[in-house]
Every structure is written in structure tokens, then in C-alpha cells.
Design a protein around this motif. Structure first.
Motif, PDB file in Angstrom:
ATOM      1  N   SER A   1      53.033  37.295  31.211  1.00 18.37           N
ATOM      2  CA  SER A   1      52.966  36.332  29.767  1.00 18.37           C
ATOM      3  C   SER A   1      52.046  37.440  29.137  1.00 18.37           C
ATOM      4  O   SER A   1      51.949  37.043  27.846  1.00 18.37           O
ATOM      5  CB  SER A   1      51.640  34.996  30.081  1.00 18.37           C
ATOM      6  N   GLY A   2      51.521  38.069  28.897  1.00 18.20           N
ATOM      7  CA  GLY A   2      50.423  38.999  28.219  1.00 18.20           C
ATOM      8  C   GLY A   2      49.250  38.614  28.363  1.00 18.20           C
ATOM      9  O   GLY A   2      48.442  39.100  27.765  1.00 18.20           O
ATOM     10  N   GLU A   3      48.778  37.814  29.139  1.00 17.70           N
ATOM     11  CA  GLU A   3      47.202  37.574  29.636  1.00 17.70           C
ATOM     12  C   GLU A   3      46.642  38.322  29.993  1.00 17.70           C
ATOM     13  O   GLU A   3      47.282  38.672  31.130  1.00 17.70           O
ATOM     14  CB  GLU A   3      46.886  35.449  30.055  1.00 17.70           C
ATOM     15  N   ARG A   4      45.274  38.676  29.762  1.00 19.28           N
ATOM     16  CA  ARG A   4      45.110  39.628  30.871  1.00 19.28           C
ATOM     17  C   ARG A   4      43.506  38.504  31.979  1.00 19.28           C
ATOM     18  O   ARG A   4      43.765  37.350  31.372  1.00 19.28           O
ATOM     19  CB  ARG A   4      43.349  40.185  30.168  1.00 19.28           C
ATOM     20  N   ALA A   5      43.553  38.994  33.259  1.00 16.08           N
ATOM     21  CA  ALA A   5      43.358  38.330  34.417  1.00 16.08           C
ATOM     22  C   ALA A   5      42.417  39.109  35.158  1.00 16.08           C
ATOM     23  O   ALA A   5      42.546  40.665  35.654  1.00 16.08           O
ATOM     24  CB  ALA A   5      44.289  37.198  35.290  1.00 16.08           C
ATOM     25  N   VAL A   6      41.512  38.511  35.489  1.00  9.97           N
ATOM     26  CA  VAL A   6      40.683  39.357  36.852  1.00  9.97           C
ATOM     27  C   VAL A   6      40.863  38.686  38.187  1.00  9.97           C
ATOM     28  O   VAL A   6      41.188  37.758  38.296  1.00  9.97           O
ATOM     29  CB  VAL A   6      39.204  38.818  36.703  1.00  9.97           C
ATOM     30  N   ILE A   7      41.679  39.983  39.000  1.00  7.18           N
ATOM     31  CA  ILE A   7      42.493  39.547  40.134  1.00  7.18           C
ATOM     32  C   ILE A   7      40.861  40.097  41.653  1.00  7.18           C
ATOM     33  O   ILE A   7      40.179  40.560  41.512  1.00  7.18           O
ATOM     34  CB  ILE A   7      43.639  40.195  40.899  1.00  7.18           C
ATOM     35  N   MET A   8      40.459  38.434  42.010  1.00  8.56           N
ATOM     36  CA  MET A   8      39.520  38.838  42.727  1.00  8.56           C
ATOM     37  C   MET A   8      39.939  38.693  43.917  1.00  8.56           C
ATOM     38  O   MET A   8      40.330  38.409  44.572  1.00  8.56           O
ATOM     39  CB  MET A   8      38.810  37.080  43.106  1.00  8.56           C
ATOM     40  N   PRO A   9      38.773  39.268  44.710  1.00  2.94           N
ATOM     41  CA  PRO A   9      38.912  40.102  46.060  1.00  2.94           C
ATOM     42  C   PRO A   9      38.391  38.946  47.052  1.00  2.94           C
ATOM     43  O   PRO A   9      38.292  38.274  47.188  1.00  2.94           O
ATOM     44  CB  PRO A   9      38.358  41.503  46.415  1.00  2.94           C
ATOM     45  N   SER A  10      39.529  39.038  48.301  1.00  6.58           N
ATOM     46  CA  SER A  10      39.210  37.818  49.431  1.00  6.58           C
ATOM     47  C   SER A  10      38.467  38.040  50.266  1.00  6.58           C
ATOM     48  O   SER A  10      38.045  38.891  50.151  1.00  6.58           O
ATOM     49  CB  SER A  10      40.812  37.531  50.422  1.00  6.58           C
ATOM     50  N   SER A  11      37.568  36.895  50.310  1.00  6.23           N
ATOM     51  CA  SER A  11      36.705  36.964  51.337  1.00  6.23           C
ATOM     52  C   SER A  11      36.480  37.602  52.800  1.00  6.23           C
ATOM     53  O   SER A  11      37.486  37.181  53.555  1.00  6.23           O
ATOM     54  CB  SER A  11      35.022  36.403  51.045  1.00  6.23           C
TER      55      SER A  11
END
Length: 177
Positions: free
Chosen positions: A167-177
């Protein structure tokens, strides 16, 4: 809770609240949020902030000279507000540094402020953190004292990987714990 559990909790809270890691090799500019580090002048006392509901032990510190890479840095830490008849306890730990004298938990008598000397030798420019843990009347506090060596600053941790969504939005992908 046991003393060990309280100290571990205080350490975890201190680390989580900092949201930064010490990276003395960092070549990035100094971070403006570290007001204590930028206000350091040799011989000047710096009062560490006290937290509401903490141990009640006040912590202030000063350095004898401006820190330089490869030269021992000597800090004087003054612990005050020692009102409990049983006294208080404190521990000093370095974050990513080795203190010249490992202190472990040490007792403080009730009464006037008491001073402790610690030292370490910085291996590179950057911001080094000295963590001071205090306990009095069953309450625990932790404070981090930033020591600026040279002009390099703190390298902030990136919480995850930044990506652009379809969609053009910037996102931060967090690592799973």
C-alpha cells in the motif's frame, strides 16, 4: 520478592527504559537526549534523577578530568538520603565496560552522604554507562550515569526491519520472541 529478583527487575527496567545500547565504536553524532553527558564538566557534580517510589537514595557524580580513550576515567559517586536505621545498600556495574574494581553489593550506614570512587579505561570514543543500583527499606532504584568520551554518541538499536508495504506505507517488522 527476593533481593535478587528485585535487582534483576530493576536492571531489566533500566535497560528497557534506555532503549539504547552503548556502542563506543559508533561514529554517529552525539544524541541530544543525553543531557547529562553533554553537560559534563570535570569537577562539576551532576545530580542523577530520582524516581518516585524508589529507594530514596540520591545519587550524584563527578569526574576529575575529561575522559580520553586509553586513559583511566575516575568517577566519584556520592550516595545521600541514607535515612533508614538499617542503612542502605548499593551496587555499581558498567554497561559493556569493565570497572577497575568490581564492587558487588555494599552496605551504607544511615547518616550523611557517602562517596565511592570507581574507574574504568575507555577503549574507544562513545557514551559509556555506569549503572548504580540502590536499596533502602526494601525499595530498589536504578540509575544510569552516562560518561561521554570524545564526540561519538550512542548508537540506537533498531527495533526491527523497516519495509514498505504494497500500500506504500512503511512498517517495522518485529522479530518474534
Amino acid at each position: 520478592m527476593t533481593h535478587t529478583t528485585l535487582m534483576a527487575l530493576a536492571c531489566a527496567l533500566l535497560s528497557a527504559s534506555a532503549l539504547a545500547t552503548t556502542n563506543p565504536q559508533s561514529s554517529s553524532g552525539a544524541v541530544g537526549a543525553i543531557s547529562h553527558a553533554s553537560a559534563q564538566k570535570p569537577g562539576t557534580w551532576i545530580q542523577a534523577p530520582m524516581k518516585k517510589g524508589g529507594s530514596g537514595v540520591s545519587v550524584r557524580w563527578r569526574m576529575a578530568a575529561a575522559p580520553k580513550v586509553g586513559e583511566p576515567v575516575s568517577l566519584t559517586i556520592e550516595l545521600g538520603g541514607l535515612r533508614s536505621p538499617e542503612g542502605a545498600r548499593f551496587e555499581v556495574k558498567g554497561e559493556n565496560i569493565n570497572l577497575a574494581r568490581a564492587t558487588g553489593m555494599q552496605a551504607l550506614k544511615a547518616g550523611p552522604p557517602q562517596q565511592q570512587q570507581i574507574s574504568f579505561t575507555p577503549t574507544a570514543e562513545g557514551v559509556y554507562f555506569i549503572n548504580v543500583f540502590t536499596e533502602q527499606a526494601g525499595r530498589v532504584s536504578a540509575v544510569s550515569l552516562p560518561v561521554q568520551v570524545g564526540k561519538a554518541g550512542v548508537k540506537l538499536e533498531k527495533p526491527g526491519q523497516t519495509t514498505t508495504l504494497p500500500s506504500g506505507e512503511r512498517a517495522v517488522i518485529m522479530p518474534s520472541s
